[in-house]
Write a protein that holds these residues in place. Structure first.
Motif, mmCIF file in Angstrom:
data_model
loop_
_atom_site.group_PDB
_atom_site.id
_atom_site.type_symbol
_atom_site.label_atom_id
_atom_site.label_comp_id
_atom_site.label_asym_id
_atom_site.label_seq_id
_atom_site.Cartn_x
_atom_site.Cartn_y
_atom_site.Cartn_z
ATOM 1 N N LEU A 172 -13.417 -9.079 -2.574
ATOM 2 C CA LEU A 172 -13.691 -8.004 -3.526
ATOM 3 C C LEU A 172 -14.565 -6.889 -2.972
ATOM 4 O O LEU A 172 -14.865 -5.928 -3.663
ATOM 5 C CB LEU A 172 -14.292 -8.530 -4.842
ATOM 6 C CG LEU A 172 -13.441 -9.575 -5.564
ATOM 7 C CD1 LEU A 172 -14.163 -10.108 -6.794
ATOM 8 C CD2 LEU A 172 -12.090 -9.008 -5.971
ATOM 9 N N ILE A 217 -2.600 -5.998 -6.817
ATOM 10 C CA ILE A 217 -3.810 -6.265 -7.598
ATOM 11 C C ILE A 217 -4.595 -4.961 -7.784
ATOM 12 O O ILE A 217 -5.069 -4.649 -8.874
ATOM 13 C CB ILE A 217 -4.711 -7.310 -6.889
ATOM 14 C CG1 ILE A 217 -3.938 -8.607 -6.625
ATOM 15 C CG2 ILE A 217 -5.987 -7.585 -7.699
ATOM 16 C CD1 ILE A 217 -3.454 -9.332 -7.859
ATOM 17 N N GLY A 218 -4.698 -4.194 -6.675
ATOM 18 C CA GLY A 218 -5.363 -2.885 -6.741
ATOM 19 C C GLY A 218 -4.718 -2.003 -7.798
ATOM 20 O O GLY A 218 -5.407 -1.280 -8.524
ATOM 21 N N GLY A 233 -11.957 2.051 -5.451
ATOM 22 C CA GLY A 233 -10.810 2.595 -6.179
ATOM 23 C C GLY A 233 -9.582 1.716 -6.203
ATOM 24 O O GLY A 233 -9.594 0.650 -6.802
ATOM 25 N N GLU A 234 -8.559 2.140 -5.526
ATOM 26 C CA GLU A 234 -7.274 1.459 -5.587
ATOM 27 C C GLU A 234 -7.180 0.234 -4.689
ATOM 28 O O GLU A 234 -6.221 -0.519 -4.758
ATOM 29 C CB GLU A 234 -6.153 2.428 -5.237
ATOM 30 C CG GLU A 234 -5.940 3.526 -6.257
ATOM 31 C CD GLU A 234 -5.513 2.992 -7.619
ATOM 32 O OE1 GLU A 234 -4.698 2.057 -7.669
ATOM 33 O OE2 GLU A 234 -6.015 3.512 -8.626
ATOM 34 N N ARG A 235 -8.149 0.047 -3.810
ATOM 35 C CA ARG A 235 -8.091 -1.120 -2.937
ATOM 36 C C ARG A 235 -8.862 -2.263 -3.590
ATOM 37 O O ARG A 235 -9.993 -2.091 -4.022
ATOM 38 C CB ARG A 235 -8.683 -0.813 -1.549
ATOM 39 C CG ARG A 235 -8.034 0.355 -0.801
ATOM 40 C CD ARG A 235 -6.540 0.194 -0.559
ATOM 41 N NE ARG A 235 -6.163 -1.097 -0.009
ATOM 42 C CZ ARG A 235 -4.931 -1.604 -0.120
ATOM 43 N NH1 ARG A 235 -3.985 -0.965 -0.773
ATOM 44 N NH2 ARG A 235 -4.657 -2.762 0.408
ATOM 45 N N ALA A 236 -8.226 -3.432 -3.638
ATOM 46 C CA ALA A 236 -8.818 -4.556 -4.358
ATOM 47 C C ALA A 236 -9.917 -5.247 -3.551
ATOM 48 O O ALA A 236 -10.693 -6.025 -4.095
ATOM 49 C CB ALA A 236 -7.729 -5.549 -4.737
ATOM 50 N N VAL A 279 -5.312 1.994 6.720
ATOM 51 C CA VAL A 279 -6.288 2.612 5.805
ATOM 52 C C VAL A 279 -7.719 2.594 6.331
ATOM 53 O O VAL A 279 -8.516 3.442 5.962
ATOM 54 C CB VAL A 279 -6.235 2.032 4.361
ATOM 55 C CG1 VAL A 279 -4.848 2.157 3.781
ATOM 56 C CG2 VAL A 279 -6.707 0.602 4.307
ATOM 57 N N HIS A 290 0.826 -1.202 0.000
ATOM 58 C CA HIS A 290 0.000 0.000 0.000
ATOM 59 C C HIS A 290 0.867 1.262 0.000
ATOM 60 O O HIS A 290 0.552 2.253 -0.649
ATOM 61 C CB HIS A 290 -0.919 -0.066 1.235
ATOM 62 C CG HIS A 290 -1.406 1.255 1.726
ATOM 63 N ND1 HIS A 290 -0.927 1.842 2.868
ATOM 64 C CD2 HIS A 290 -2.312 2.121 1.207
ATOM 65 C CE1 HIS A 290 -1.527 3.004 3.039
ATOM 66 N NE2 HIS A 290 -2.370 3.198 2.047
ATOM 67 N N LEU A 308 -9.284 -7.369 -1.115
ATOM 68 C CA LEU A 308 -8.818 -8.748 -0.974
ATOM 69 C C LEU A 308 -8.069 -9.030 0.315
ATOM 70 O O LEU A 308 -7.586 -10.128 0.535
ATOM 71 C CB LEU A 308 -7.895 -9.101 -2.149
ATOM 72 C CG LEU A 308 -8.555 -9.243 -3.515
ATOM 73 C CD1 LEU A 308 -7.484 -9.343 -4.585
ATOM 74 C CD2 LEU A 308 -9.441 -10.469 -3.557
ATOM 75 N N GLY A 309 -7.960 -8.014 1.167
ATOM 76 C CA GLY A 309 -7.155 -8.160 2.383
ATOM 77 C C GLY A 309 -7.477 -9.405 3.183
ATOM 78 O O GLY A 309 -6.611 -10.252 3.408
ATOM 79 N N MET A 319 -5.944 -3.236 -11.188
ATOM 80 C CA MET A 319 -7.347 -2.894 -11.404
ATOM 81 C C MET A 319 -7.545 -1.400 -11.677
ATOM 82 O O MET A 319 -8.306 -1.013 -12.560
ATOM 83 C CB MET A 319 -8.185 -3.331 -10.195
ATOM 84 C CG MET A 319 -8.377 -4.843 -10.133
ATOM 85 S SD MET A 319 -8.959 -5.458 -8.527
ATOM 86 C CE MET A 319 -10.494 -4.576 -8.345
ATOM 87 N N GLY A 320 -6.839 -0.592 -10.920
ATOM 88 C CA GLY A 320 -6.940 0.861 -11.095
ATOM 89 C C GLY A 320 -6.433 1.310 -12.461
ATOM 90 O O GLY A 320 -7.064 2.138 -13.129
ATOM 91 N N ARG A 352 1.747 4.293 -8.752
ATOM 92 C CA ARG A 352 0.501 4.653 -9.414
ATOM 93 C C ARG A 352 0.592 6.053 -10.040
ATOM 94 O O ARG A 352 0.219 6.248 -11.193
ATOM 95 C CB ARG A 352 -0.603 4.639 -8.358
ATOM 96 C CG ARG A 352 -1.947 5.064 -8.837
ATOM 97 C CD ARG A 352 -2.948 4.877 -7.728
ATOM 98 N NE ARG A 352 -2.974 5.957 -6.777
ATOM 99 C CZ ARG A 352 -3.139 5.819 -5.460
ATOM 100 N NH1 ARG A 352 -3.231 4.621 -4.925
ATOM 101 N NH2 ARG A 352 -3.187 6.866 -4.674
ATOM 102 N N SER A 397 -2.060 -7.537 -1.767
ATOM 103 C CA SER A 397 -3.191 -7.240 -2.652
ATOM 104 C C SER A 397 -3.124 -5.826 -3.250
ATOM 105 O O SER A 397 -3.876 -5.513 -4.171
ATOM 106 C CB SER A 397 -4.514 -7.451 -1.919
ATOM 107 O OG SER A 397 -4.658 -6.508 -0.878
ATOM 108 N N ARG A 408 -8.856 0.293 -15.217
ATOM 109 C CA ARG A 408 -9.985 1.231 -15.332
ATOM 110 C C ARG A 408 -9.582 2.500 -16.086
ATOM 111 O O ARG A 408 -10.311 3.001 -16.935
ATOM 112 C CB ARG A 408 -10.501 1.611 -13.944
ATOM 113 C CG ARG A 408 -11.559 0.648 -13.425
ATOM 114 C CD ARG A 408 -12.285 1.228 -12.230
ATOM 115 N NE ARG A 408 -11.400 1.336 -11.081
ATOM 116 C CZ ARG A 408 -11.248 0.365 -10.175
ATOM 117 N NH1 ARG A 408 -11.932 -0.752 -10.278
ATOM 118 N NH2 ARG A 408 -10.429 0.515 -9.164
#
Lengths: 105, 146
Positions: B98, A59-60, B104-107, B55, A22, B109-110, A63-64, A29, A56, A67
């Motif tokens: 999910l 992955i974010g 947004g940027e968080r998947a 977060v 994170h 999936l934590g 995905m971002g 990004r 993860s 988009r």
């Protein structure tokens, strides 16, 4: 953590390295999004060859960007995902839900 | 189960500490001679839990994250990650793959990563008081090929 770019015929290659969490994802990004808005590529290729750790947030990050690429009618591909990191990719189901193709190393 | 060794660490809820937390816990767990994959699983799960504290639990404010790692009999590592943040209203929803309240940027999936990379996960939370996530994994290790 160093991110390198290569732009060929509207194909934007992004070579990521180091750890994606994170914390680091924030800078990565911003760098990628800046390039995308400058170059408006048809395809974004995220190369994960030199990623040594990801949670993860990795992955974010995909995905971002996916988009963002969709918003300019572009495609996203993730390539050379090391076996250790593929476990998170598989769990995410990102290969099924999005139109993102993921290639293992 | 008996605790044979333990470690405590407290960090501020700053994202730069995510790396420190996962490396500290996995280094401590190394005494069980885990495989590279087991170690990577622990690192990933801890990273998710600590990121959640930053977060979600503390959001815009800052607070302490309390991490404790116990080595139990039978090569089991148990990690508790506790915060005094906002707590989770609906644990079931939070754990749904999910789903992310942040989008947004968080998947989202934590918890899915923690569940699949560890053997056991327990989440206790009181809205307004904080959350404790307990993760447990048996280490089969490099020298256990039976």
């Amino acid at each position: 953590m160093k991110t390198e770019f290569d732009n060929k015929n509207k194909f934007l290659f992004v070579y990521l390295s180091g750890e994606i969490d994170h914390h680091s994802a924030i800078d990565i990004r911003m760098e990628i999004d800046k390039k995308i808005s400058q170059l408006k590529p048809k395809k974004l290729i995220l190369d994960y060859s030199d990623i040594t750790f990801m949670d993860s947030s990795g992955i974010g990050l995909i995905m971002g960007r996916h988009r963002l690429m969709q918003s300019i009618a572009g495609e996203t591909e993730v390539t050379n995902v090391p076996p250790k990191m593929y476990k998170v990719v598989k769990l995410s189901g990102i290969e099924k839900i999005g139109k993102v193709s993921v290639k293992q190393r | 189960m008996k605790v044979t060794n333990s470690m405590r660490t407290i960090v501020d809820s700053r994202s730069v500490n995510e790396g420190f937390a996962r490396v500290t816990v996995s280094t401590f767990a190394s005494q069980l001679d885990p495989t590279v994959e087991e170690l990577s699983d622990i690192k990933t799960a801890v990273s998710e839990a600590v990121t959640n504290c930053i977060v979600h639990a503390y959001r815009e404010k800052s607070g302490k994250i309390y991490i404790s790692t116990d080595i139990l009999d039978d090569s089991i590592v148990r990690i508790k990650i506790r915060d005094r943040g906002c707590g989770i209203d609906d644990i079931q929803q939070a754990m749904e793959p999910l789903y992310s309240s942040l989008g947004g940027e968080r998947a989202g999936l934590g918890f899915a990563v923690m569940e699949s990379f560890m053997d056991k996960i327990k989440v206790r939370s009181t809205p307004g008081k904080g959350t404790t996530v307990t993760l447990q994994k048996k280490i089969n290790g490099k020298y256990n090929h039976d």
